[in-house]
Design a protein around this motif. Sequence first.
Motif, PDB file in Angstrom:
ATOM      1  N   HIS A 196      10.954  -1.983   1.812  1.00  0.00           N
ATOM      2  CA  HIS A 196      10.160  -0.880   2.361  1.00  0.00           C
ATOM      3  C   HIS A 196      11.043   0.285   2.815  1.00  0.00           C
ATOM      4  O   HIS A 196      10.614   1.447   2.750  1.00  0.00           O
ATOM      5  CB  HIS A 196       9.265  -1.390   3.489  1.00  0.00           C
ATOM      6  CG  HIS A 196       8.082  -2.164   2.975  1.00  0.00           C
ATOM      7  ND1 HIS A 196       8.095  -3.526   2.830  1.00  0.00           N
ATOM      8  CD2 HIS A 196       6.883  -1.744   2.514  1.00  0.00           C
ATOM      9  CE1 HIS A 196       6.947  -3.923   2.326  1.00  0.00           C
ATOM     10  NE2 HIS A 196       6.184  -2.861   2.125  1.00  0.00           N
ATOM     11  N   HIS A 234      11.597   2.075  -0.462  1.00  0.00           N
ATOM     12  CA  HIS A 234      10.394   2.825  -0.827  1.00  0.00           C
ATOM     13  C   HIS A 234      10.258   4.092   0.019  1.00  0.00           C
ATOM     14  O   HIS A 234       9.939   5.173  -0.497  1.00  0.00           O
ATOM     15  CB  HIS A 234       9.148   1.955  -0.642  1.00  0.00           C
ATOM     16  CG  HIS A 234       8.846   1.050  -1.789  1.00  0.00           C
ATOM     17  ND1 HIS A 234       8.629   1.508  -3.066  1.00  0.00           N
ATOM     18  CD2 HIS A 234       8.720  -0.311  -1.841  1.00  0.00           C
ATOM     19  CE1 HIS A 234       8.368   0.479  -3.860  1.00  0.00           C
ATOM     20  NE2 HIS A 234       8.432  -0.635  -3.150  1.00  0.00           N
ATOM     21  N   SER A 287      10.503   8.035  -1.212  1.00  0.00           N
ATOM     22  CA  SER A 287       9.287   8.849  -1.201  1.00  0.00           C
ATOM     23  C   SER A 287       9.625  10.338  -1.217  1.00  0.00           C
ATOM     24  O   SER A 287       8.788  11.172  -1.561  1.00  0.00           O
ATOM     25  CB  SER A 287       8.427   8.514   0.023  1.00  0.00           C
ATOM     26  OG  SER A 287       9.106   8.862   1.229  1.00  0.00           O
ATOM     27  N   MET A 331       9.397  -5.907  -5.306  1.00  0.00           N
ATOM     28  CA  MET A 331       9.398  -4.564  -5.895  1.00  0.00           C
ATOM     29  C   MET A 331       8.537  -4.466  -7.148  1.00  0.00           C
ATOM     30  O   MET A 331       8.499  -3.420  -7.803  1.00  0.00           O
ATOM     31  CB  MET A 331      10.835  -4.140  -6.227  1.00  0.00           C
ATOM     32  CG  MET A 331      11.775  -4.108  -5.027  1.00  0.00           C
ATOM     33  SD  MET A 331      11.272  -2.941  -3.745  1.00  0.00           S
ATOM     34  CE  MET A 331      11.727  -1.377  -4.482  1.00  0.00           C
ATOM     35  N   SER A 360       4.096  -1.263  -2.515  1.00  0.00           N
ATOM     36  CA  SER A 360       4.602  -0.761  -1.244  1.00  0.00           C
ATOM     37  C   SER A 360       3.494  -0.762  -0.197  1.00  0.00           C
ATOM     38  O   SER A 360       2.469  -0.090  -0.362  1.00  0.00           O
ATOM     39  CB  SER A 360       5.154   0.655  -1.409  1.00  0.00           C
ATOM     40  OG  SER A 360       5.403   1.239  -0.137  1.00  0.00           O
ATOM     41  N   ASP A 413       2.572   2.654   1.048  1.00  0.00           N
ATOM     42  CA  ASP A 413       1.649   3.428   0.207  1.00  0.00           C
ATOM     43  C   ASP A 413       0.233   2.882   0.283  1.00  0.00           C
ATOM     44  O   ASP A 413      -0.737   3.639   0.209  1.00  0.00           O
ATOM     45  CB  ASP A 413       2.112   3.411  -1.253  1.00  0.00           C
ATOM     46  CG  ASP A 413       3.409   4.179  -1.461  1.00  0.00           C
ATOM     47  OD1 ASP A 413       3.730   5.042  -0.619  1.00  0.00           O
ATOM     48  OD2 ASP A 413       4.108   3.900  -2.448  1.00  0.00           O
TER      49      ASP A 413
END
Length: 322
Positions: free
Chosen positions: A78, A81, A85, A107, A286, A289
Amino acid sequence: MADVPDNASEHCPGTTSEQAGKSASCQGCPNQQLCESGATKAPDPAIAEIGQKLSIVKHKILVLSGKGGVGKSTFSAHLAHALASDSTKEVALLDTDICGPSIPRIMGLEGEQVHQSGSGWSPVYVDDNLAVMSIGFLLSSPDDAVIWRGPKKNGMIKQFLRDVDWGELDYLIVDTPPGTSDEHLSIVQYLSSSHVDGAVIITTPQEMSLQDVRKEIRFCQKVKLPIIGVVENMSSFVCPKCKNTSQIFPPTSGGAEQMCADFNLPLLGKVPLDPRIAQSCDEGKSFLDQVPDSPAAKVYQTIVQSIQEYCSNHVTEEQSTT
């Protein structure tokens, strides 16, 4: 130990020890003459090679914990991720848990394979700016067991750091197995010629976890690895219906907050227990997300911002001293 050959005796003092080739346990060892000559005490040439290879990586962050099952890989994934972003940043995630590689599943990359190019191994990409490398990509099945002794695991870590074609990166996140042994010593040794920003220590609130995490902190202090801060996973449970908070893992000795006070370390955040985090990991998605407005996602965002600020300030401090 990281410097014990595969074919050495049980009580080998280590090839870089002052007793190498001289102690009673060295008698009859096929490496005795080589160790006694002092040749094994020379620095591994791979250290300089890795330093050169990673010189185009701006920030290197290790994710550590003395305890297994506290969410290191979940946090590493995370963090990757979240950093990726920002489409202007190049991010890579390296899984050094040789015997328990879970990053490919988290992942969403199970079944992917590594390809060889003229410049080394090509990592597997989640997005255009998020690359991943794991031994899981080299196994024929996710259920295959890796039954290796320390030297072979260390050799694979060396190969990951030296031979993977990462390219220019803003962040390299290194996910590690639990403990303070071979893999950890190797990572610190191989990265000794390159700038490492520091380590993020992961724990859960209960004393059973904290007693092992304290050992990890001592390890960092002994090898002079800076600690960015501590993250407490599974800190509490917020009921999605009534919104009441419960302590699933009671912090009987004060939790991460008290430990950080004892060691004078920053507590980066307390991530609440949310079943959707585990679900997103199983599905290879994720959580940030999927449920961006959840309490856990908001804590993650604060933690990531603190890590970014630390790395930025670290660079500024280095520049001012050079």
